[in-house]
Design a protein around this motif. Structure first.
Motif, PDB file in Angstrom:
ATOM      1  N   ALA A 192      -8.340   0.517  -1.800  1.00 13.34           N
ATOM      2  CA  ALA A 192      -8.275  -0.338  -2.990  1.00 13.34           C
ATOM      3  C   ALA A 192      -7.753  -1.717  -2.614  1.00 13.34           C
ATOM      4  CB  ALA A 192      -7.372   0.298  -4.043  1.00 13.34           C
ATOM      5  N   ASP A 193      -8.020  -2.691  -3.474  1.00 19.52           N
ATOM      6  CA  ASP A 193      -7.522  -4.055  -3.298  1.00 19.52           C
ATOM      7  C   ASP A 193      -6.346  -4.240  -4.254  1.00 19.52           C
ATOM      8  OD1 ASP A 193      -6.983  -6.778  -3.444  1.00 19.52           O
ATOM      9  OD2 ASP A 193      -9.084  -7.376  -3.302  1.00 19.52           O
ATOM     10  N   PRO A 194      -5.112  -4.262  -3.754  1.00 20.09           N
ATOM     11  CA  PRO A 194      -3.959  -4.353  -4.662  1.00 20.09           C
ATOM     12  C   PRO A 194      -3.926  -5.638  -5.479  1.00 20.09           C
ATOM     13  CG  PRO A 194      -3.283  -4.566  -2.366  1.00 20.09           C
ATOM     14  CD  PRO A 194      -4.700  -4.135  -2.346  1.00 20.09           C
ATOM     15  N   VAL A 195      -4.387  -6.741  -4.924  1.00 21.85           N
ATOM     16  CA  VAL A 195      -4.388  -8.007  -5.665  1.00 21.85           C
ATOM     17  C   VAL A 195      -5.362  -7.925  -6.831  1.00 21.85           C
ATOM     18  CG1 VAL A 195      -4.779 -10.488  -5.536  1.00 21.85           C
ATOM     19  CG2 VAL A 195      -3.741  -9.293  -3.600  1.00 21.85           C
ATOM     20  N   GLU A 196      -6.544  -7.403  -6.563  1.00 22.85           N
ATOM     21  CA  GLU A 196      -7.556  -7.286  -7.615  1.00 22.85           C
ATOM     22  C   GLU A 196      -7.095  -6.321  -8.706  1.00 22.85           C
ATOM     23  OE1 GLU A 196     -11.209  -5.449  -9.423  1.00 22.85           O
ATOM     24  OE2 GLU A 196      -9.878  -4.485  -7.979  1.00 22.85           O
ATOM     25  N   LEU A 197      -6.410  -5.235  -8.305  1.00 23.62           N
ATOM     26  CA  LEU A 197      -5.872  -4.300  -9.296  1.00 23.62           C
ATOM     27  C   LEU A 197      -4.836  -4.979 -10.186  1.00 23.62           C
ATOM     28  CD1 LEU A 197      -5.269  -0.866  -7.519  1.00 23.62           C
ATOM     29  CD2 LEU A 197      -6.573  -1.255  -9.612  1.00 23.62           C
ATOM     30  N   ALA A 198      -3.963  -5.767  -9.577  1.00 21.27           N
ATOM     31  CA  ALA A 198      -2.936  -6.471 -10.357  1.00 21.27           C
ATOM     32  C   ALA A 198      -3.565  -7.441 -11.339  1.00 21.27           C
ATOM     33  CB  ALA A 198      -1.982  -7.199  -9.417  1.00 21.27           C
ATOM     34  N   ARG A 199      -4.643  -8.080 -10.933  1.00 20.94           N
ATOM     35  CA  ARG A 199      -5.309  -9.035 -11.821  1.00 20.94           C
ATOM     36  C   ARG A 199      -6.046  -8.344 -12.957  1.00 20.94           C
ATOM     37  NH1 ARG A 199      -7.576 -12.578  -6.728  1.00 20.94           N
ATOM     38  NH2 ARG A 199      -5.763 -13.981  -6.521  1.00 20.94           N
ATOM     39  N   ARG A 200      -6.671  -7.192 -12.672  1.00 23.08           N
ATOM     40  CA  ARG A 200      -7.460  -6.495 -13.693  1.00 23.08           C
ATOM     41  C   ARG A 200      -6.619  -5.649 -14.630  1.00 23.08           C
ATOM     42  NH1 ARG A 200     -10.642  -2.583 -12.688  1.00 23.08           N
ATOM     43  NH2 ARG A 200     -10.207  -2.209 -10.479  1.00 23.08           N
ATOM     44  N   HIS A 201      -5.447  -5.185 -14.154  1.00 24.72           N
ATOM     45  CA  HIS A 201      -4.641  -4.267 -14.961  1.00 24.72           C
ATOM     46  C   HIS A 201      -3.183  -4.727 -15.052  1.00 24.72           C
ATOM     47  CE1 HIS A 201      -7.908  -1.321 -15.067  1.00 24.72           C
ATOM     48  NE2 HIS A 201      -8.062  -1.504 -13.757  1.00 24.72           N
ATOM     49  N   PRO A 202      -2.946  -5.950 -15.531  1.00 23.81           N
ATOM     50  CA  PRO A 202      -1.565  -6.438 -15.594  1.00 23.81           C
ATOM     51  C   PRO A 202      -0.683  -5.599 -16.510  1.00 23.81           C
ATOM     52  CG  PRO A 202      -3.026  -7.870 -16.846  1.00 23.81           C
ATOM     53  CD  PRO A 202      -3.900  -6.941 -16.071  1.00 23.81           C
ATOM     54  N   ASP A 203      -1.306  -4.956 -17.500  1.00 24.36           N
ATOM     55  CA  ASP A 203      -0.534  -4.154 -18.449  1.00 24.36           C
ATOM     56  C   ASP A 203      -0.185  -2.770 -17.914  1.00 24.36           C
ATOM     57  OD1 ASP A 203      -3.295  -3.600 -18.487  1.00 24.36           O
ATOM     58  OD2 ASP A 203      -3.143  -2.633 -20.445  1.00 24.36           O
ATOM     59  N   ARG A 204      -0.673  -2.422 -16.715  1.00 26.94           N
ATOM     60  CA  ARG A 204      -0.417  -1.095 -16.154  1.00 26.94           C
ATOM     61  C   ARG A 204       0.532  -1.142 -14.962  1.00 26.94           C
ATOM     62  NH1 ARG A 204      -4.567   2.437 -17.773  1.00 26.94           N
ATOM     63  NH2 ARG A 204      -3.246   4.114 -16.971  1.00 26.94           N
ATOM     64  N   LEU A 205       1.120  -2.299 -14.701  1.00 31.23           N
ATOM     65  CA  LEU A 205       2.039  -2.421 -13.569  1.00 31.23           C
ATOM     66  C   LEU A 205       3.438  -2.011 -14.018  1.00 31.23           C
ATOM     67  CD1 LEU A 205       0.952  -5.803 -11.926  1.00 31.23           C
ATOM     68  CD2 LEU A 205       0.017  -3.506 -11.608  1.00 31.23           C
ATOM     69  N   GLY A 206       3.861  -0.815 -13.621  1.00 31.63           N
ATOM     70  CA  GLY A 206       5.172  -0.332 -14.007  1.00 31.63           C
ATOM     71  C   GLY A 206       6.242  -0.553 -12.957  1.00 31.63           C
ATOM     72  N   HIS A 207       5.817  -0.750 -11.708  1.00 28.24           N
ATOM     73  CA  HIS A 207       6.756  -0.866 -10.597  1.00 28.24           C
ATOM     74  C   HIS A 207       5.947  -1.346  -9.397  1.00 28.24           C
ATOM     75  CE1 HIS A 207      10.674  -0.030  -8.878  1.00 28.24           C
ATOM     76  NE2 HIS A 207      10.230   0.859  -8.006  1.00 28.24           N
ATOM     77  N   ILE A 208       6.579  -2.049  -8.464  1.00 32.13           N
ATOM     78  CA  ILE A 208       5.851  -2.550  -7.298  1.00 32.13           C
ATOM     79  C   ILE A 208       6.620  -2.244  -6.022  1.00 32.13           C
ATOM     80  CG2 ILE A 208       5.062  -4.625  -6.076  1.00 32.13           C
ATOM     81  CD1 ILE A 208       4.257  -5.815  -8.734  1.00 32.13           C
ATOM     82  N   HIS A 209       5.913  -1.643  -5.056  1.00 34.34           N
ATOM     83  CA  HIS A 209       6.398  -1.472  -3.698  1.00 34.34           C
ATOM     84  C   HIS A 209       5.645  -2.457  -2.810  1.00 34.34           C
ATOM     85  CE1 HIS A 209       7.820   3.009  -4.164  1.00 34.34           C
ATOM     86  NE2 HIS A 209       8.618   2.141  -4.773  1.00 34.34           N
ATOM     87  N   LEU A 210       6.367  -3.327  -2.143  1.00 35.55           N
ATOM     88  CA  LEU A 210       5.742  -4.311  -1.264  1.00 35.55           C
ATOM     89  C   LEU A 210       5.750  -3.822   0.176  1.00 35.55           C
ATOM     90  CD1 LEU A 210       7.096  -7.742  -2.561  1.00 35.55           C
ATOM     91  CD2 LEU A 210       4.813  -6.773  -2.880  1.00 35.55           C
ATOM     92  N   LYS A 211       4.557  -3.617   0.711  1.00 30.78           N
ATOM     93  CA  LYS A 211       4.361  -3.272   2.110  1.00 30.78           C
ATOM     94  C   LYS A 211       3.304  -4.208   2.682  1.00 30.78           C
ATOM     95  CE  LYS A 211       5.015   1.799   1.941  1.00 30.78           C
ATOM     96  NZ  LYS A 211       5.264   2.052   0.518  1.00 30.78           N
ATOM     97  N   ASP A 212       3.331  -4.399   3.993  1.00 28.65           N
ATOM     98  CA  ASP A 212       2.237  -5.058   4.674  1.00 28.65           C
ATOM     99  C   ASP A 212       1.747  -4.111   5.759  1.00 28.65           C
ATOM    100  OD1 ASP A 212       0.372  -6.987   5.241  1.00 28.65           O
ATOM    101  OD2 ASP A 212       1.825  -8.606   5.527  1.00 28.65           O
ATOM    102  N   VAL A 213       0.448  -4.097   5.980  1.00 28.36           N
ATOM    103  CA  VAL A 213      -0.132  -3.143   6.926  1.00 28.36           C
ATOM    104  C   VAL A 213      -1.144  -3.815   7.838  1.00 28.36           C
ATOM    105  CG1 VAL A 213       0.142  -1.208   5.324  1.00 28.36           C
ATOM    106  CG2 VAL A 213      -1.999  -2.457   5.380  1.00 28.36           C
ATOM    107  N   ARG A 214      -1.404  -3.171   8.944  1.00 27.94           N
ATOM    108  CA  ARG A 214      -2.460  -3.582   9.863  1.00 27.94           C
ATOM    109  C   ARG A 214      -3.754  -2.933   9.391  1.00 27.94           C
ATOM    110  NH1 ARG A 214      -0.109  -1.244  15.121  1.00 27.94           N
ATOM    111  NH2 ARG A 214      -2.115  -1.913  15.985  1.00 27.94           N
ATOM    112  N   ALA A 215      -4.692  -3.744   8.924  1.00 26.46           N
ATOM    113  CA  ALA A 215      -5.901  -3.226   8.292  1.00 26.46           C
ATOM    114  C   ALA A 215      -6.733  -2.369   9.242  1.00 26.46           C
ATOM    115  CB  ALA A 215      -6.747  -4.382   7.755  1.00 26.46           C
ATOM    116  N   ALA A 216      -6.786  -2.720  10.518  1.00 28.29           N
ATOM    117  CA  ALA A 216      -7.593  -1.939  11.460  1.00 28.29           C
ATOM    118  C   ALA A 216      -7.055  -0.526  11.601  1.00 28.29           C
ATOM    119  CB  ALA A 216      -7.619  -2.639  12.821  1.00 28.29           C
ATOM    120  N   LEU A 217      -5.739  -0.384  11.668  1.00 31.82           N
ATOM    121  CA  LEU A 217      -5.143   0.945  11.769  1.00 31.82           C
ATOM    122  C   LEU A 217      -5.259   1.687  10.440  1.00 31.82           C
ATOM    123  CD1 LEU A 217      -3.779   2.914  13.627  1.00 31.82           C
ATOM    124  CD2 LEU A 217      -1.596   1.751  13.221  1.00 31.82           C
TER     125      LEU A 217
END
Length: 303
Positions: A192-217
């Motif tokens: 999933a695309d977390p940015v796109e989800l946040a933009r499409r469903h702003p009313d469904r964001l109850g809590h946020i965990h911020l992680k960064d990941v290596r996309a290839a892995l």
């Protein structure tokens, strides 16, 4: 000591013990003493945390509050993984116990994951329509229990659970009215695309965990080429700003959509036997600096 966030920052920043290798999965890695982890959080200027796995911090709410207060840290809630699709009565009993403890300790949020019932997050089996319906009904009942205790419930899409892939997240959003814990790392790993989800469903964001990941892995985990636990050990998670999640865009989208809850810096790691907190604390410090830059941009835009 990390430089504090701008005094006018609109962001509420918290930590979680998993960033120091503390995980509920048996055999995950070396587990540091709570006093070490809390002292490391305090050294970074962090003033709020999630609880970590059941049993890591004191179960007695008064003792828990006293322990956290000794480090200038407030409780915000914690993670609860339950097999919602089977034995609902057992899951609801566990949820009642956790919700009562969380509320008595002064927490705000219960983060719920749809566990498979197996140890760890490396394997899972598909659900049929009846099991999916049971999962939804049980999650809704856990939401009611949380509300009875004055807590907010946020359902956490998570690798190795029954709400993992982009399709499953969309199905859950369509079939349930519960809020999400938007975990940037787990969403990206699941496709999933977390940015796109946040933009499409702003009313469904109850809590946020911020992680960064290596996309290839992450793609190797998604394809099944590498097990999740092994990918974590290979460095799947990196400090905010050092990976492939658009963290700044995510924060801007969530803030623009009206989200004013917690941003929990959560970089899953597994420590080797005898490993100290040094590397984990350095990663958290780097993440905090990146988040401070993002927050400063939001502040400047307001002034």
């Amino acid at each position: 000591m990390t430089e504090p966030l701008h005094p006018l920052s609109p962001l509420r920043i918290a930590a979680a013990p998993i960033s120091w290798g503390v995980c509920e999965v048996p055999g995950w890695g070396h587990v540091l003493d709570p006093d070490i982890v809390l002292a490391e959080m305090a050294s970074l200027g962090l003033t709020a945390t999630e609880f970590g796995p059941p049993g890591y911090l004191p179960a007695d709410p008064a003792e828990l509050r006293k322990t956290l207060r000794g480090y200038g840290i407030a409780p915000i809630g914690g993670f609860l993984a339950l097999a919602l699709h089977r034995e609902p009565s057992w899951a609801l009993t566990a949820a009642r116990t956790a919700a009562a403890q969380f509320a008595a300790a002064g927490a705000e949020v219960l983060v719920l994951a749809a566990a498979t019932g197996h140890d760890g997050y490396d394997t899972r089996t598909p659900l049929d329509a009846r099991q999916w319906r049971t999962l939804l009904d049980t999650a809704g009942a856990v939401g009611d229990i949380a509300a009875e205790h004055g807590l907010r419930l946020a359902v956490h899409p998570h690798v190795g659970t029954h709400v993992e892939t982009a399709a499953e997240v969309e199905r859950f959003l369509a079939d349930s009215d519960l809020d999400l814990c938007l975990d940037t790392g787990h969403l990206l790993i699941g496709g999933a695309d977390p940015v796109e989800l946040a933009r499409r469903h702003p009313d469904r964001l109850g809590h946020i965990h911020l992680k960064d990941v290596r996309a290839a892995l992450a793609a190797e985990v998604r394809s099944g080429a590498v097990e999740y636990s092994e990918a974590v050990r290979q460095g799947l998670y990196v400090p905010l700003g050092a990976g492939d999640v658009e963290v700044a865009a995510l924060v801007r989208a969530a803030h623009a959509g009206g989200y004013r809850g917690w941003y929990v810096i959560e970089q899953d790691t597994a420590l080797r036997p005898g490993e100290t907190a040094a590397a984990a604390t350095a990663a958290a410090r780097q993440s905090l600096r990146h988040l401070a830059e993002i927050a400063a941009g939001l502040t400047s835009a307001r002034i």
